[in-house]
Motif scaffolding. Sequence first.
Motif, PDB file in Angstrom:
ATOM      1  N   THR A 131       0.851  -1.195   0.000  1.00 24.07           N
ATOM      2  CA  THR A 131       0.000   0.000   0.000  1.00 24.07           C
ATOM      3  C   THR A 131       0.881   1.236   0.000  1.00 24.07           C
ATOM      4  N   CYS A 132       0.304   2.342  -0.449  1.00 20.60           N
ATOM      5  CA  CYS A 132       1.022   3.604  -0.388  1.00 20.60           C
ATOM      6  C   CYS A 132       1.254   3.929   1.088  1.00 20.60           C
ATOM      7  N   GLY A 133       2.517   4.091   1.449  1.00 19.71           N
ATOM      8  CA  GLY A 133       2.871   4.281   2.852  1.00 19.71           C
ATOM      9  C   GLY A 133       2.304   5.568   3.445  1.00 19.71           C
ATOM     10  N   LYS A 134       2.058   6.568   2.611  1.00 20.92           N
ATOM     11  CA  LYS A 134       1.581   7.845   3.126  1.00 20.92           C
ATOM     12  C   LYS A 134       0.068   7.861   3.317  1.00 20.92           C
ATOM     13  N   CYS A 135      -0.689   7.550   2.271  1.00 21.18           N
ATOM     14  CA  CYS A 135      -2.157   7.671   2.368  1.00 21.18           C
ATOM     15  C   CYS A 135      -2.830   6.345   2.704  1.00 21.18           C
ATOM     16  N   LYS A 136      -2.116   5.246   2.557  1.00 28.24           N
ATOM     17  CA  LYS A 136      -2.636   3.891   2.834  1.00 28.24           C
ATOM     18  C   LYS A 136      -3.915   3.559   2.043  1.00 28.24           C
ATOM     19  N   GLN A 154       0.648  10.723 -11.321  1.00 31.70           N
ATOM     20  CA  GLN A 154       0.525  11.953 -10.543  1.00 31.70           C
ATOM     21  C   GLN A 154       0.086  11.747  -9.094  1.00 31.70           C
ATOM     22  N   HIS A 155       0.319  10.541  -8.577  1.00 34.52           N
ATOM     23  CA  HIS A 155      -0.085  10.326  -7.192  1.00 34.52           C
ATOM     24  C   HIS A 155       0.720  11.209  -6.234  1.00 34.52           C
ATOM     25  N   LYS A 156       1.900  11.640  -6.660  1.00 35.13           N
ATOM     26  CA  LYS A 156       2.678  12.512  -5.778  1.00 35.13           C
ATOM     27  C   LYS A 156       1.945  13.838  -5.542  1.00 35.13           C
ATOM     28  N   HIS A 158      -1.503  13.879  -5.788  1.00 34.63           N
ATOM     29  CA  HIS A 158      -2.826  13.515  -5.258  1.00 34.63           C
ATOM     30  C   HIS A 158      -2.782  12.918  -3.859  1.00 34.63           C
ATOM     31  N   CYS A 159      -1.649  12.314  -3.509  1.00 29.89           N
ATOM     32  CA  CYS A 159      -1.561  11.544  -2.267  1.00 29.89           C
ATOM     33  C   CYS A 159      -1.952  12.399  -1.068  1.00 29.89           C
ATOM     34  N   GLY A 160      -2.929  11.940  -0.322  1.00 27.12           N
ATOM     35  CA  GLY A 160      -3.335  12.623   0.899  1.00 27.12           C
ATOM     36  C   GLY A 160      -4.220  13.851   0.676  1.00 27.12           C
TER      37      GLY A 160
END
Length: 355
Positions: A131-136, A154-156, A158-160
Motif C-alpha cells: 500500500t502507499c505508505g503515506k495515504c494507505k 501523478q499520485h505525488k 494527489h496523495c493525501g
Amino acid sequence: MSVELGFAETPEGPLTADKFPSKVGGIPAWLNPEFILPVEKVRCGVCEKPMILLLQLYTPEDEPPEAFHRMVYIFICSIGACHKTSWQKRSQLPKDNPYWNPSKVDDSNQPITTHHAAHQCVVCGLHGSKTCGKCKAINYCSREHQTSHWTIGQHKLHCGATDLSAEAVAKGIKLCRNAVLFPEYEIVSESETLPDSKEQDTLTEGSSLNNSQALVPVGDEVYENSNVDVDEAFLKFQKRISFQPDQVVRYARLEYNENTDPLWISDYGKPTADDLPPCEHCGQQRTFEFQILSTLLNHLNIDNTRTDSLDWGSLLVYTCKANCHVLKKVFVSEIIWRQDFSEEGLNFGHGKLEA
Ligand SMILES: [Zn+2]
Ligand SMILES: [Zn+2]
Ligand SMILES: [Zn+2]
Ligand SMILES: [Zn+2]
C-alpha cells in the motif's frame, strides 16, 4: 478442421470480470476475484519486471464440471529484448511466459460477492500486496508500479489530498495504465470461412507468392528473391490468413475428441514431443488449443523502429487436455511456444501481413 477466429475490436463498454470477457491488454478481468495472481508469479525471468497481460480468452468447457468457467491468461514482458534472450532457445517457458488456467466453478452462476475481492494493483490489476505508505489508500503489486503511479499517474500530487475529484484520480490511473499496459481491445470471435477450393485457386493465381518468385520484404527493402527455397508452410499460412487478414487469434479446440494442428508459419521451429511435456498435475497430454498471430502486434502500440521491439511469428498455446482441477490451486501453468517466421524463407515483418 474448423477454427474459431478472434478479432481485436474497440470495446463498447468496460470489459469487467462479470462479463467473462475475452480481451487483449488492459488489466486482467479475474475469474475469481478472491484469488488473483501475485506479481511473484508473473515477473519476467530476464529483467525481473512485472509482466503485463497480453490477452485473456474465455474458453468454457463441458468437462470436467470445474471447467464450466474457464479463462486462459497470457502474460508477457513488454520488453522485446527479454524475449530475444529467453525465447531464442526455443525452450518451453512455463515460468517466464506462463499461461494460467483457473478452473473455478460458480454453481449458482452468480457473480461472487465482492467483499471477498482481493486488493488489486491500481496500475496492472495483479494482487496489490503493498500500500502507499503515506495515504494507505492505494494498493500496488510492486515497487515498479508504485513508482509509475507516483510519477506518471501523478499520485505525488494527489496523495493525501482531501479535495481531490474522482475524475482527477481516474485520469491519473488512466495515464499510468496507458504508459505501462497494452491497449485494451475486446476479442470478438467468428467461425473461419474459406472460399471453396476453385475460388481459392483463382485467388492465388494473381498472387506473386510462389516458389520461383516471391516478394520478400526484409526491413525496408523489397526485392525479388528467386533463389530462396520458400517455406511451404509459410505459403500455406499466408494463403489461409489472406481470407480474413485481420484475425489475431485462431482457436482450434472446438471438437473435444479431435486434435487440431496449429497453422504453422514455417516448417522450422515446430515443438517436438519433448518440448510439450504432459500436465504436471494429472499426467495427461497437453494438446494445442489456440494460437496468437503476429497481426496482434499491430494493435499493441509497439515501437517497431527499435531493433529489440516485441516480435513473434506465432504464439502456440498448449494446455492440459483434461482441464484438470487442482485443489487449492486457482492458477495452473501451461505451455506457450513461440514460432518465428523462418529466416531462410520469408521474413515478413508483422506490419506487412496484409500483403
Ligand atoms: Zn523482461
Ligand atoms: Zn502492478
Ligand atoms: Zn498515497
Ligand atoms: Zn492436467
